[in-house]
Every structure is written in C-alpha cells, then in structure tokens.
Design an enzyme around this catalytic site. Sequence first.
Site, PDB file in Angstrom:
ATOM      1  N   HIS A  79      -4.388  -9.317   3.674  1.00 24.48           N
ATOM      2  CA  HIS A  79      -5.834  -9.283   3.897  1.00 24.48           C
ATOM      3  C   HIS A  79      -6.200 -10.269   5.001  1.00 24.48           C
ATOM      4  O   HIS A  79      -5.780 -11.419   4.967  1.00 24.48           O
ATOM      5  CB  HIS A  79      -6.588  -9.704   2.629  1.00 24.48           C
ATOM      6  CG  HIS A  79      -6.583  -8.681   1.545  1.00 24.48           C
ATOM      7  ND1 HIS A  79      -6.898  -8.983   0.239  1.00 24.48           N
ATOM      8  CD2 HIS A  79      -6.312  -7.352   1.555  1.00 24.48           C
ATOM      9  CE1 HIS A  79      -6.820  -7.892  -0.501  1.00 24.48           C
ATOM     10  NE2 HIS A  79      -6.464  -6.884   0.275  1.00 24.48           N
ATOM     11  N   TYR A  82      -9.610 -10.733  -7.197  1.00 30.12           N
ATOM     12  CA  TYR A  82      -8.586 -11.038  -8.198  1.00 30.12           C
ATOM     13  C   TYR A  82      -8.919 -12.292  -9.003  1.00 30.12           C
ATOM     14  O   TYR A  82      -8.483 -12.429 -10.135  1.00 30.12           O
ATOM     15  CB  TYR A  82      -7.202 -11.115  -7.539  1.00 30.12           C
ATOM     16  CG  TYR A  82      -6.883  -9.794  -6.896  1.00 30.12           C
ATOM     17  CD1 TYR A  82      -6.669  -8.663  -7.681  1.00 30.12           C
ATOM     18  CD2 TYR A  82      -6.907  -9.635  -5.518  1.00 30.12           C
ATOM     19  CE1 TYR A  82      -6.463  -7.420  -7.099  1.00 30.12           C
ATOM     20  CE2 TYR A  82      -6.690  -8.395  -4.928  1.00 30.12           C
ATOM     21  CZ  TYR A  82      -6.475  -7.296  -5.736  1.00 30.12           C
ATOM     22  OH  TYR A  82      -6.278  -6.069  -5.160  1.00 30.12           O
ATOM     23  N   LYS A  89      -1.978  -2.229   7.421  1.00 27.07           N
ATOM     24  CA  LYS A  89      -3.364  -1.938   7.756  1.00 27.07           C
ATOM     25  C   LYS A  89      -3.822  -2.903   8.852  1.00 27.07           C
ATOM     26  O   LYS A  89      -3.512  -4.090   8.801  1.00 27.07           O
ATOM     27  CB  LYS A  89      -4.235  -2.093   6.506  1.00 27.07           C
ATOM     28  CG  LYS A  89      -5.607  -1.518   6.639  1.00 27.07           C
ATOM     29  CD  LYS A  89      -6.296  -1.531   5.297  1.00 27.07           C
ATOM     30  CE  LYS A  89      -7.724  -1.037   5.417  1.00 27.07           C
ATOM     31  NZ  LYS A  89      -8.412  -1.168   4.139  1.00 27.07           N
ATOM     32  N   HIS A 108      -2.742   2.374  -5.674  1.00 31.29           N
ATOM     33  CA  HIS A 108      -3.481   1.131  -5.426  1.00 31.29           C
ATOM     34  C   HIS A 108      -3.599   0.296  -6.703  1.00 31.29           C
ATOM     35  O   HIS A 108      -3.683  -0.935  -6.635  1.00 31.29           O
ATOM     36  CB  HIS A 108      -4.853   1.436  -4.827  1.00 31.29           C
ATOM     37  CG  HIS A 108      -5.225   0.479  -3.743  1.00 31.29           C
ATOM     38  ND1 HIS A 108      -4.585   0.449  -2.521  1.00 31.29           N
ATOM     39  CD2 HIS A 108      -6.133  -0.522  -3.710  1.00 31.29           C
ATOM     40  CE1 HIS A 108      -5.106  -0.518  -1.780  1.00 31.29           C
ATOM     41  NE2 HIS A 108      -6.041  -1.122  -2.487  1.00 31.29           N
ATOM     42  N   ARG A 137       0.878  -1.172   0.000  1.00 30.10           N
ATOM     43  CA  ARG A 137       0.000   0.000   0.000  1.00 30.10           C
ATOM     44  C   ARG A 137       0.919   1.226   0.000  1.00 30.10           C
ATOM     45  O   ARG A 137       2.058   1.147   0.458  1.00 30.10           O
ATOM     46  CB  ARG A 137      -0.848   0.028   1.269  1.00 30.10           C
ATOM     47  CG  ARG A 137      -1.853  -1.095   1.378  1.00 30.10           C
ATOM     48  CD  ARG A 137      -2.560  -1.058   2.741  1.00 30.10           C
ATOM     49  NE  ARG A 137      -3.534  -2.122   2.853  1.00 30.10           N
ATOM     50  CZ  ARG A 137      -3.281  -3.314   3.416  1.00 30.10           C
ATOM     51  NH1 ARG A 137      -2.089  -3.574   3.923  1.00 30.10           N
ATOM     52  NH2 ARG A 137      -4.218  -4.227   3.469  1.00 30.10           N
ATOM     53  N   ARG A 188      -0.790  -2.017  -6.721  1.00 27.37           N
ATOM     54  CA  ARG A 188      -1.061  -3.129  -5.803  1.00 27.37           C
ATOM     55  C   ARG A 188      -1.997  -4.149  -6.465  1.00 27.37           C
ATOM     56  O   ARG A 188      -1.777  -5.355  -6.384  1.00 27.37           O
ATOM     57  CB  ARG A 188      -1.665  -2.557  -4.514  1.00 27.37           C
ATOM     58  CG  ARG A 188      -1.929  -3.566  -3.420  1.00 27.37           C
ATOM     59  CD  ARG A 188      -2.292  -2.801  -2.144  1.00 27.37           C
ATOM     60  NE  ARG A 188      -3.105  -3.557  -1.209  1.00 27.37           N
ATOM     61  CZ  ARG A 188      -2.619  -4.380  -0.294  1.00 27.37           C
ATOM     62  NH1 ARG A 188      -1.320  -4.581  -0.188  1.00 27.37           N
ATOM     63  NH2 ARG A 188      -3.426  -5.017   0.536  1.00 27.37           N
TER      64      ARG A 188
END
Length: 194
Positions: free
Chosen positions: A170, A179, A71, A144, A46, A147
Amino acid sequence: MARPDKLPKILTEEETDRLLSQPNQRYYGPNRDYLYMRLMLKAGLRASEATALRPEHVDLMSGKLSVREGKGAKDRTLWIGEEMLSEIQDWMDRRSEEVDDVEACGYLLPTRKGTEVATSHLRRSVKRYARKAGIEEVDRVSPHTLRHTFATRLYRETGNIRMVQKALGHSDLSTTMIYTHVVDEELEGAMKGL
C-alpha cells in the site's frame, strides 16, 4: 479515525484449515488452486499478483518472493516459510511433468497448457471451496478475503501497521489502517466478555 462501515471478512484459523482441506491435491488443478490460496494467505498477494508469479520470482533457498509490477506498477519483496517452500518445490516437479510445454511456460502456477490462470478462475474456485467448507457468509469470501486474513494476522502478530503496509504494497497508510479496526473490534469483544 472513524470506523469503516463494513470491516473486511477475515477467516478464522479453523475456517482457513477447512478451506485449505477442500482441494483434492491428487489432481493438477485443485493442487494448483490450493497453492494459490496458501500463497495469498502466507504472503498477502492479490489474485493478479499470484497468477503473474514466475518460477524465478521465488528463491527456494532463502524464501524470498519477488512481486513484480504489483498494483501501481510497484515491486515488493516478501518472504515465505520452509513449509510453503517445500510445497512449491514439490509443485515444480509436478509442473515439469504435467504442463504441456514447460519450457515455454513462464508461470509458476500455470494451466496445464502453460498459460496464466485467469483471476476469475481463482475467484470462482475460492468461493466453491468456501461453500464446500461450510464457511458462513460465503458471498463475502474471495481471493481478497485471503489477503485480508493475511494482513490481520500479520498485524495481530507484530502490532506494526507499517510492516503490514509494506507487505501489502500500500502506498498510503490510511488504506492499511482498516486492519487496526478489525483488531480493535476483537479487543472490544474480548474485553466486554471478561
């Protein structure tokens, strides 16, 4: 599982090459911007993770890249290849020559003053380079996007959505599942074209 309304914009190999050829690396700032874009494309970082990187987070021998406090305050370990490591090594030499107070500077890719680069600077830079590269839908190109491009390429390469989930950090697999839709759409297009 329903297909999301809008799939993330991802760059083709050719668009990626054009984007990365835009920064004039003879100069400090564009060289740093280039390395930011490369790291986001090669490690799926990120923007905030990239700007927070410190020299000690990169092991130049093994290629291990430690993302601290990503995150959700989660740490994760990633790896980068020899070409990227060589570019970072070259950068470290330049950084020690050009940053005002390199001893006090804690960032891998700082401003010349030794401070952390703002993520807003990264967003503006990526858009500017995308526009110069003639990439379509430039409004949808951001850090992003790099990413998303990384994640899609990793999924294409491995076919392993759990690996992509781990690389992206994640916590919920459903976040990563987008994806599979990108790759499914490509498969549909390829098969309909046969």
